[in-house]
Design an enzyme around this catalytic site. Structure first.
Site, mmCIF file in Angstrom:
data_model
loop_
_atom_site.group_PDB
_atom_site.id
_atom_site.type_symbol
_atom_site.label_atom_id
_atom_site.label_comp_id
_atom_site.label_asym_id
_atom_site.label_seq_id
_atom_site.Cartn_x
_atom_site.Cartn_y
_atom_site.Cartn_z
ATOM 1 N N ASP A 118 0.863 -1.177 0.000
ATOM 2 C CA ASP A 118 0.000 0.000 0.000
ATOM 3 C C ASP A 118 0.903 1.232 0.000
ATOM 4 O O ASP A 118 1.489 1.557 1.036
ATOM 5 C CB ASP A 118 -0.901 -0.045 1.239
ATOM 6 C CG ASP A 118 -1.691 1.227 1.472
ATOM 7 O OD1 ASP A 118 -1.817 2.032 0.541
ATOM 8 O OD2 ASP A 118 -2.159 1.407 2.612
ATOM 9 N N GLU B 179 -1.046 10.718 0.881
ATOM 10 C CA GLU B 179 -2.327 10.056 1.091
ATOM 11 C C GLU B 179 -2.418 9.433 2.466
ATOM 12 O O GLU B 179 -3.497 9.427 3.077
ATOM 13 C CB GLU B 179 -2.532 8.983 0.010
ATOM 14 C CG GLU B 179 -3.937 8.390 -0.036
ATOM 15 C CD GLU B 179 -4.136 7.225 0.912
ATOM 16 O OE1 GLU B 179 -5.297 6.836 1.152
ATOM 17 O OE2 GLU B 179 -3.128 6.684 1.441
ATOM 18 N N GLU B 180 -1.308 8.914 2.983
ATOM 19 C CA GLU B 180 -1.348 8.216 4.265
ATOM 20 C C GLU B 180 -1.674 9.141 5.437
ATOM 21 O O GLU B 180 -2.019 8.667 6.521
ATOM 22 C CB GLU B 180 -0.019 7.491 4.521
ATOM 23 C CG GLU B 180 0.265 6.318 3.600
ATOM 24 C CD GLU B 180 -0.696 5.149 3.783
ATOM 25 O OE1 GLU B 180 -1.581 5.234 4.662
ATOM 26 O OE2 GLU B 180 -0.568 4.154 3.043
ATOM 27 N N ASP C 178 -5.903 1.552 -5.069
ATOM 28 C CA ASP C 178 -5.328 1.398 -3.727
ATOM 29 C C ASP C 178 -5.575 -0.023 -3.257
ATOM 30 O O ASP C 178 -6.020 -0.873 -4.030
ATOM 31 C CB ASP C 178 -5.939 2.431 -2.765
ATOM 32 C CG ASP C 178 -4.932 2.918 -1.724
ATOM 33 O OD1 ASP C 178 -4.162 2.087 -1.209
ATOM 34 O OD2 ASP C 178 -4.929 4.123 -1.418
ATOM 35 N N HIS D 179 -1.581 -2.453 6.180
ATOM 36 C CA HIS D 179 -0.814 -1.599 7.085
ATOM 37 C C HIS D 179 0.017 -2.407 8.071
ATOM 38 O O HIS D 179 0.438 -1.896 9.110
ATOM 39 C CB HIS D 179 -1.728 -0.606 7.836
ATOM 40 C CG HIS D 179 -2.093 0.573 7.019
ATOM 41 N ND1 HIS D 179 -2.512 1.770 7.562
ATOM 42 C CD2 HIS D 179 -2.095 0.764 5.671
ATOM 43 C CE1 HIS D 179 -2.778 2.633 6.594
ATOM 44 N NE2 HIS D 179 -2.527 2.034 5.444
#
Length: 384
Positions: A189, A223-224, A244, A324
């Site tokens: 990711d 984005e995170e 994504d 994650h």
């Protein structure tokens, strides 16, 4: 034009190269240079925002009602919060991820005096010293610390190394590409999404594919932390497709195979007509797919809408196990996504009204309901 053949070797080679470049949010200059050079090699015109988000234009038959495809270059990471008296470093996370997955990770700290290697350890790491207490220590960022692989026995020696509060810490991805198609690594990711976009572009350039409108290939850098595509869209973009990760976890319908089409995330449903079109393309092009809804998830599209962009948005994902964390995907999903991207960007524009920022009712879309009785009249259009 039907879906294009994707070069899986090119896709995985790009993913390997991306994973080798540390790019936690706020420390993305190197990966931006890498991707920008590859886009230029493929023949696209590349522009960067002030902070480094990439917009690569591939011209179509017209500019109006352009399409965008977006993924993000930044990953999770950490920052130095405090230099500790024992010569170790207290951390805070970059992005939303659990300290449970940080324990035992190899990492590197970027300081003004150089790059240092280290390991993230629980405060009580030695069973020979703490016995069963190593298994009863709570989970959280206040219960881990970074041990630097340099002479750092106290706070003074840490400072002498040049390590300071706010320094960026990048987590090693430790990727494995297995012969059966599985890929295991941190930071899939969304470096896998970036590789999907590059593979789709490569296929289009190789086949000389044309598109009905301009295609903006966008690569964001924050984005995170929730910024994403907030400031990179131009007014001529009418629809945006985000790529994504989807979550293959209990209670979810995502899969590590095929395309997972997101119907909604925590910010609400995606565009009805654009999503329907993507599903229809999957059926027509014989691309395996499934649908899912994500309750604790947002992507580049959410930040674009929240920033006030009047753009249709959709999200397609590759299923990730343990998102994650130490993630796992399959090449089948990545190839399927790239195929769908090529089918979408080459497909006809069906909502001609979208070329205007504002217009009257004529040509406005219609959704099935009792009043309409699913009768799509000639003055309305059912799909993007």
């Amino acid at each position: 034009m039907p879906r294009l053949a994707i070069d899986s070797h090119y896709l995985t080679d790009q993913l390997k190269a991306l994973l080798a470049i540390a790019s936690p949010t706020g420390y993305t200059d190197t990966v931006v240079r890498h991707v920008a050079k590859e886009l230029e090699r493929l023949g696209l015109k590349v522009e960067l925002t002030r902070r480094g988000a990439i917009s690569a234009l591939r011209q179509g038959s017209r500019r109006a009602s352009a399409r965008a495809v977006v993924s993000h270059l930044d990953t999770l990471g950490a920052q130095v919060k405090r230099l500790k008296e024992n010569g170790r470093v207290e951390l805070v996370p970059i992005g939303n991820w659990s300290a449970r997955f940080a324990e035992g990770a190899r990492a590197q700290v970027f300081s003004d005096k150089g790059i240092y290697r280290g390991t993230i350890l629980p405060l009580k790491a030695s069973g020979h010293t703490f016995n069963d207490e190593i298994d009863t220590l709570p989970i959280g960022w206040q219960y881990v610390e970074l041990r630097i692989d340099a002479l750092s026995r106290d706070e003074r020696e840490l400072a002498k190394l040049g390590i300071e509060v706010g320094d960026t810490v990048a987590i090693d991805p430790q990727p494995e590409f297995l012969d059966n198609g599985y890929i295991v690594s941190r930071h899939l990711d969304n470096k896998a999404g970036v590789a999907v976009m590059l593979a789709a572009i490569e296929a289009m350039e190789r086949e000389g594919a044309s598109t009905p409108v301009d295609i903006h290939w966008l690569f964001t850098i924050a984005e995170e932390v929730g910024v994403g595509a907030a400031s990179i869209l131009t007014p001529d973009v009418a629809s945006m497709l985000a790529i994504d990760n989807g979550t293959t976890a209990p209670g979810q319908n995502s899969s590590e195979f095929g395309v997972t089409v997101a119907m909604a995330d925590q910010t609400g449903p995606f565009d009805f007509h654009l999503t329907k079109k993507l599903v229809r393309l999957c059926v027509e092009e014989d691309i395996r797919y499934q649908k899912d809804v994500f309750r604790y998830y947002r992507s580049d599209s959410a930040s674009a809408i929240e920033a006030g962009h009047d753009v249709r948005t959709a999200l397609i994902t590759f299923g990730v196990d343990a998102s994650h964390g130490y993630e796992r995907i399959h090449i089948h999903a990545l190839r399927s996504l790239a195929e769908l991207v090529t089918a979408y960007v080459t497909s006809p524009v069906e909502i001609e009204r979208d070329r205007n920022l504002h217009a009257g009712l004529k040509g406005f879309t219609r959704q099935p309901n009792d009043e309409a009785k699913q009768d799509f009249s000639e003055d309305s259009e059912p799909a993007e």
